[in-house]
Design a protein around this motif. Structure first.
Motif, PDB file in Angstrom:
ATOM      1  N   THR A  21       0.915  -1.277  -0.005  1.00 50.65           N
ATOM      2  CA  THR A  21      -0.138  -0.050  -0.066  1.00 50.65           C
ATOM      3  C   THR A  21       0.998   1.330   0.098  1.00 50.65           C
ATOM      4  O   THR A  21       0.365   2.365  -0.319  1.00 50.65           O
ATOM      5  CB  THR A  21      -0.928   0.010   1.226  1.00 50.65           C
ATOM      6  N   VAL A  22       1.872   1.097   0.282  1.00 47.19           N
ATOM      7  CA  VAL A  22       2.961   2.163   0.640  1.00 47.19           C
ATOM      8  C   VAL A  22       3.575   2.766  -0.599  1.00 47.19           C
ATOM      9  O   VAL A  22       4.314   3.688  -0.942  1.00 47.19           O
ATOM     10  CB  VAL A  22       4.076   2.130   1.758  1.00 47.19           C
ATOM     11  N   LEU A  23       3.502   1.781  -1.856  1.00 42.35           N
ATOM     12  CA  LEU A  23       3.957   1.968  -3.149  1.00 42.35           C
ATOM     13  C   LEU A  23       3.563   3.262  -3.889  1.00 42.35           C
ATOM     14  O   LEU A  23       4.112   3.648  -4.772  1.00 42.35           O
ATOM     15  CB  LEU A  23       3.973   0.631  -3.881  1.00 42.35           C
ATOM     16  N   SER A  24       2.627   3.781  -3.693  1.00 43.33           N
ATOM     17  CA  SER A  24       2.098   4.977  -4.126  1.00 43.33           C
ATOM     18  C   SER A  24       2.882   6.262  -4.064  1.00 43.33           C
ATOM     19  O   SER A  24       2.873   6.924  -4.619  1.00 43.33           O
ATOM     20  CB  SER A  24       0.461   5.320  -3.789  1.00 43.33           C
ATOM     21  N   LEU A  25       3.493   6.093  -2.791  1.00 45.67           N
ATOM     22  CA  LEU A  25       4.537   7.009  -2.393  1.00 45.67           C
ATOM     23  C   LEU A  25       5.660   7.239  -3.216  1.00 45.67           C
ATOM     24  O   LEU A  25       6.023   8.397  -3.593  1.00 45.67           O
ATOM     25  CB  LEU A  25       4.770   7.121  -0.842  1.00 45.67           C
ATOM     26  N   PRO A  26       6.435   6.006  -3.538  1.00 47.96           N
ATOM     27  CA  PRO A  26       7.287   6.140  -4.528  1.00 47.96           C
ATOM     28  C   PRO A  26       6.979   6.696  -5.793  1.00 47.96           C
ATOM     29  O   PRO A  26       7.844   7.221  -6.434  1.00 47.96           O
ATOM     30  CB  PRO A  26       8.072   4.552  -4.542  1.00 47.96           C
ATOM     31  N   TYR A  27       5.787   6.331  -6.293  1.00 37.13           N
ATOM     32  CA  TYR A  27       5.282   6.953  -7.519  1.00 37.13           C
ATOM     33  C   TYR A  27       5.304   8.480  -7.546  1.00 37.13           C
ATOM     34  O   TYR A  27       5.916   9.130  -8.349  1.00 37.13           O
ATOM     35  CB  TYR A  27       3.918   6.566  -7.951  1.00 37.13           C
ATOM     36  N   PHE A  28       4.732   8.889  -6.583  1.00 31.54           N
ATOM     37  CA  PHE A  28       4.742  10.438  -6.273  1.00 31.54           C
ATOM     38  C   PHE A  28       6.350  11.222  -6.251  1.00 31.54           C
ATOM     39  O   PHE A  28       6.547  11.972  -6.884  1.00 31.54           O
ATOM     40  CB  PHE A  28       4.001  10.768  -5.046  1.00 31.54           C
ATOM     41  N   LEU A  29       6.945  10.522  -5.309  1.00 26.87           N
ATOM     42  CA  LEU A  29       8.415  10.812  -5.255  1.00 26.87           C
ATOM     43  C   LEU A  29       9.146  10.755  -6.795  1.00 26.87           C
ATOM     44  O   LEU A  29       9.922  11.723  -6.944  1.00 26.87           O
ATOM     45  CB  LEU A  29       9.030  10.228  -4.269  1.00 26.87           C
ATOM     46  N   CYS A  30       9.008   9.707  -7.250  1.00 29.50           N
ATOM     47  CA  CYS A  30       9.560   9.568  -8.602  1.00 29.50           C
ATOM     48  C   CYS A  30       9.393  10.537  -9.625  1.00 29.50           C
ATOM     49  O   CYS A  30      10.073  11.362 -10.398  1.00 29.50           O
ATOM     50  CB  CYS A  30       9.550   8.158  -9.233  1.00 29.50           C
ATOM     51  N   ALA A  31       7.993  10.967  -9.671  1.00 31.80           N
ATOM     52  CA  ALA A  31       7.505  11.880 -10.630  1.00 31.80           C
ATOM     53  C   ALA A  31       8.066  13.167 -10.180  1.00 31.80           C
ATOM     54  O   ALA A  31       8.406  14.112 -11.074  1.00 31.80           O
ATOM     55  CB  ALA A  31       5.786  11.729 -10.682  1.00 31.80           C
ATOM     56  N   ALA A  32       7.900  13.483  -8.948  1.00 32.79           N
ATOM     57  CA  ALA A  32       8.397  14.965  -8.383  1.00 32.79           C
ATOM     58  C   ALA A  32       9.789  14.847  -8.659  1.00 32.79           C
ATOM     59  O   ALA A  32      10.307  16.135  -8.901  1.00 32.79           O
ATOM     60  CB  ALA A  32       7.977  15.107  -7.050  1.00 32.79           C
ATOM     61  N   ALA A  33      10.458  13.998  -8.237  1.00 36.59           N
ATOM     62  CA  ALA A  33      11.953  14.069  -8.883  1.00 36.59           C
ATOM     63  C   ALA A  33      12.289  14.578 -10.202  1.00 36.59           C
ATOM     64  O   ALA A  33      13.305  15.144 -10.484  1.00 36.59           O
ATOM     65  CB  ALA A  33      12.870  12.616  -8.174  1.00 36.59           C
ATOM     66  N   ALA A  34      11.578  13.707 -10.942  1.00 40.27           N
ATOM     67  CA  ALA A  34      11.732  14.003 -12.563  1.00 40.27           C
ATOM     68  C   ALA A  34      11.477  15.568 -12.983  1.00 40.27           C
ATOM     69  O   ALA A  34      12.631  16.158 -13.685  1.00 40.27           O
ATOM     70  CB  ALA A  34      11.064  12.959 -13.453  1.00 40.27           C
ATOM     71  N   VAL A  35      10.439  15.895 -12.273  1.00 37.48           N
ATOM     72  CA  VAL A  35      10.243  17.485 -12.717  1.00 37.48           C
ATOM     73  C   VAL A  35      11.016  18.325 -11.947  1.00 37.48           C
ATOM     74  O   VAL A  35      11.513  19.280 -12.747  1.00 37.48           O
ATOM     75  CB  VAL A  35       8.580  17.512 -12.193  1.00 37.48           C
ATOM     76  N   ALA A  36      11.619  18.156 -10.732  1.00 37.67           N
ATOM     77  CA  ALA A  36      12.523  18.670 -10.066  1.00 37.67           C
ATOM     78  C   ALA A  36      13.936  18.675 -10.805  1.00 37.67           C
ATOM     79  O   ALA A  36      14.621  19.847 -11.053  1.00 37.67           O
ATOM     80  CB  ALA A  36      12.787  18.272  -8.727  1.00 37.67           C
ATOM     81  N   LEU A  37      14.243  17.599 -11.591  1.00 37.88           N
ATOM     82  CA  LEU A  37      15.433  17.540 -12.185  1.00 37.88           C
ATOM     83  C   LEU A  37      15.490  18.415 -13.629  1.00 37.88           C
ATOM     84  O   LEU A  37      16.430  19.111 -14.095  1.00 37.88           O
ATOM     85  CB  LEU A  37      15.871  16.198 -12.679  1.00 37.88           C
ATOM     86  N   TYR A  38      14.204  18.243 -14.147  1.00 40.62           N
ATOM     87  CA  TYR A  38      13.903  19.076 -15.243  1.00 40.62           C
ATOM     88  C   TYR A  38      14.049  20.594 -15.104  1.00 40.62           C
ATOM     89  O   TYR A  38      14.633  21.365 -15.824  1.00 40.62           O
ATOM     90  CB  TYR A  38      12.571  18.701 -15.995  1.00 40.62           C
ATOM     91  N   VAL A  39      13.553  20.905 -14.021  1.00 46.09           N
ATOM     92  CA  VAL A  39      13.427  22.610 -13.579  1.00 46.09           C
ATOM     93  C   VAL A  39      15.039  23.033 -13.196  1.00 46.09           C
ATOM     94  O   VAL A  39      15.479  23.903 -13.723  1.00 46.09           O
ATOM     95  CB  VAL A  39      12.416  22.732 -12.296  1.00 46.09           C
ATOM     96  N   ALA A  40      15.768  22.014 -12.560  1.00 40.65           N
ATOM     97  CA  ALA A  40      17.134  22.238 -12.421  1.00 40.65           C
ATOM     98  C   ALA A  40      18.068  22.404 -13.495  1.00 40.65           C
ATOM     99  O   ALA A  40      18.794  23.344 -13.847  1.00 40.65           O
ATOM    100  CB  ALA A  40      17.731  21.396 -11.447  1.00 40.65           C
TER     101      ALA A  40
END
Length: 634
Positions: free
Chosen positions: A297-316
């Protein structure tokens, strides 16, 4: 007027603190002299003075006090004086003599033509033009400020083009040429004059505003200066005593060094974004497939973290301008390398500038790249010692480029081949797994799934069996990759032999069956072995695990394709193959030809320069069409 120049120069020092400034002025009495004196009062500023006549002739136009100011400026070591070559009397005719240009009692139209030549010389070479004129100045008088302002904003008219054809110092422009049109800052002379002269920004497309109060328009007018500022921020300066060749080589190497660093960042960002995309899909699909388990049930959190990290890397990456710098610096570096070879081969005239044949007709950021190259080349030509010729430079360049492109073709060909094999293989495996999902609707397939799930296997054995299936997957991919390489090696314009195609298809089918079997084996771990196993639960869980395996394989295929597309591997491979063929032919011709056959040898070098510029341009355009961004919509 001195106060107005000080205000303008203050803005430039504030906006471009790292960039050396060079004021190009003919040192005429009045505004030209004031601008030169204001520039020399600032640390790091220099003056280049293109004179319309030879110095002895030019000095006769000055009164005694003005001549003393002129002599003081010329004696300053930070002032470089260039006496422009006289015009031809008509196109193809002999040139004026210096004695013909001495001021006389009667009107002398040939003198005004030479003043216009000096003005057009400045227009062609400056990144920002500063004019002192009323806002309603008209382009009426040949050699006057109005015509020079018009040439800067609207391009050269027929009369200006005629002067270019008669000049050894100017480029040959067509009536619609925009090679050196650009921004103009006008110090407006009011009538009656005010205590504070206004400074306006004017652009070729008609935009106009206050230079001191309009930061957006000011930034647009300083686009080339901002590009030079970025270069000076990352590239260390070379000793000013070095000649033009040494300066150019050091600058090119500095740009290449920064470009390689930024390219590594871009490649790492692309791979990381693709990996985060695949990891996010894996986390979400695993959460869906195993949602009945507490830990899933906690695997939805890694999905959000991976998507947010990809966007953050793009912004950087966007904030740091990694990709534009990698592309622009590579384009500039290659253009300067070609310019260096052209100089060393004896092509040192104004018409040998590489920016005149590079990115022609491009606008926006690509035009800024072109104009920045022109500024770098002209600055080196005007400020430093003449270029030292090197007759063997072109042959060394062609040989080095042959080795470079041969190496890059092997590397890039291997990368493209891997992407093709992996993407199609994973797609075929996913297709096979999808067929397995559809097969689960049939009772015989359901009974097989139930039997595998109910098999008396320990969790350790089930995990070992899953690992064996993973090893089978790797072996199948290796077989498919081998078949793809063999097909590439044996392809001679025809269709590759069908047995090699069959190897790839069969390998994908076996890998799909292996992953399907792994999903069925893992079903036993998911549903557990406490008591009676519910058939419906086994069938449902088997379907979900098969869907998970199918989604993961296709998402990995998409991630690999994303990397290949964003890094332009296929476009690069085509460019490298064309460039290798070009330089290989040029190398053979240069080895056969003696530099003693000067005209023919220079013609070959000039053709090679043009082709090399087109290769670099195609590389830059191919990468410009594929901006770095997250995997959107996946």
């Amino acid at each position: 007027m001195r106060e107005a120049f000080d205000r303008v120069f203050d803005i430039l020092d504030r906006e471009l603190p790292r960039t050396p400034k060079v004021v190009v002025t003919s040192l005429a009495e009045g505004a030209d002299t004031i601008a030169a004196e204001a520039a020399l009062d600032r640390p790091g500023w220099r003056v280049v003075a293109p004179l319309p006549f030879s110095l002895p002739v030019y000095e006769r136009d000055f009164a005694s006090d003005a001549r003393a100011r002129l002599d003081a400026l010329i004696q300053d070591p930070r002032v470089t004086v260039l006496a422009l070559a006289p015009l031809r009397r008509s196109e193809g005719a002999r040139r004026y003599r210096h004695a013909d240009l001495v001021r006389g009692p009667k009107p002398q139209p040939e003198r005004t033509l030479h003043y216009e030549q000096a003005g057009l010389f400045i227009v062609e070479r400056v990144g920002l033009m500063i004019a002192v004129a009323p806002s309603d100045e008209r382009p009426a008088r040949i050699g006057g400020a109005g015509r020079i302002i018009q040439a800067r904003l609207a391009g050269f008219d027929d009369k200006a083009c005629e002067i270019c054809h008669r000049s050894a110092e100017l480029l040959t422009h067509g009536a619609l040429s925009d090679v050196r049109s650009g921004a103009l800052w006008r110090i407006c002379l009011d009538d009656p004059p005010s205590d504070c002269l206004p400074i306006s920004v004017e652009l070729p497309h008609g935009a106009c505003g206050d230079a001191e109060r309009d930061p957006l328009l000011r930034r647009e007018s300083l686009a080339v200066g901002k590009a030079l500022e970025e270069i000076n921020q990352h590239v260390r300066p070379t000793p000013s005593a070095a000649g033009a060749t040494e300066q150019l080589a050091a600058l090119r190497e500095g740009l290449s060094r920064v470009q390689r660093r930024m390219k590594r960042r871009v490649e790492l960002a692309v791979w990381t974004i693709a990996g985060l995309f695949a990891a996010a899909i894996a986390a979400l699909e695993t959460h869906v497939a195993l949602r009945q388990l507490a830990w899933a049930t906690v695997l939805s959190l890694p999905y959000f973290l991976c998507a947010a990290a990809a966007v953050a890397l793009y912004v950087a990456a966007r904030a740091g301008r990694w990709q534009p710098m990698a592309e622009d610096f590579r384009g500039m570096s290659e253009a300067l390398r070609i310019q260096l070879v052209a100089w060393q081969s004896g092509m040192t005239g104004p018409k040998s500038r590489v920016d005149l044949r590079y990115l022609h007709g491009e606008s926006g950021s690509l035009r800024v790249v072109r104009d920045t190259i022109g500024q770098l080349v002209e600055g080196l030509r005007l400020l430093h010692k003449p270029v030292a010729p090197d007759a063997e430079s072109a042959e060394r360049w062609a040989t080095g480029q042959c080795h470079y492109f041969a190496r890059r073709i092997l590397q890039r060909g291997a990368s493209v081949g891997f992407v093709h094999a992996a993407a199609w293989f994973l797609f075929a495996v996913g297709l096979m797994l999808s067929a397995g999902v559809a097969a689960m609707l049939w009772p015989p397939a359901q009974r097989i799934a139930i039997a595998v799930a109910e098999a008396p296997l320990t969790p350790t054995v089930r995990l070992e069996a899953t690992g064996a299936c993973a090893a089978l997957f790797v072996v199948c991919f290796a077989a498919a990759r081998w078949a793809q390489q063999r097909m590439r090696a044996r392809r001679d314009g025809g269709v590759p032999p069908w047995p090699l195609r069959l190897v790839g298809v069969v390998s994908a089918i076996i890998a799909g069956l292996g992953l399907g079997l792994a999903a069925l084996v893992l079903t036993g771990l998911v549903v557990g072995h406490t008591g009676e196993v519910e058939p419906d639960r086994v069938v449902g869980q088997s379907e979900e695990l098969l869907v998970l395996a199918a989604v993961l394989t296709t998402s990995f295929a998409g991630a690999i394709r994303f990397v290949s597309e964003k890094l332009s591997w296929e476009a690069e491979l085509e460019t490298y193959e064309h460039a290798h063929d070009l330089f290989n032919r040029a190398q053979r011709r240069l080895m056969q030809m003696s530099p003693a056959a000067r005209r023919q040898w220079l013609g070959l070098v000039e053709d090679l320069v043009g082709e090399a510029l087109r290769e670099s341009e195609s590389w830059l355009l191919a990468h410009r069409e594929r901006p770095l961004e997250p995997v959107v919509g996946g």
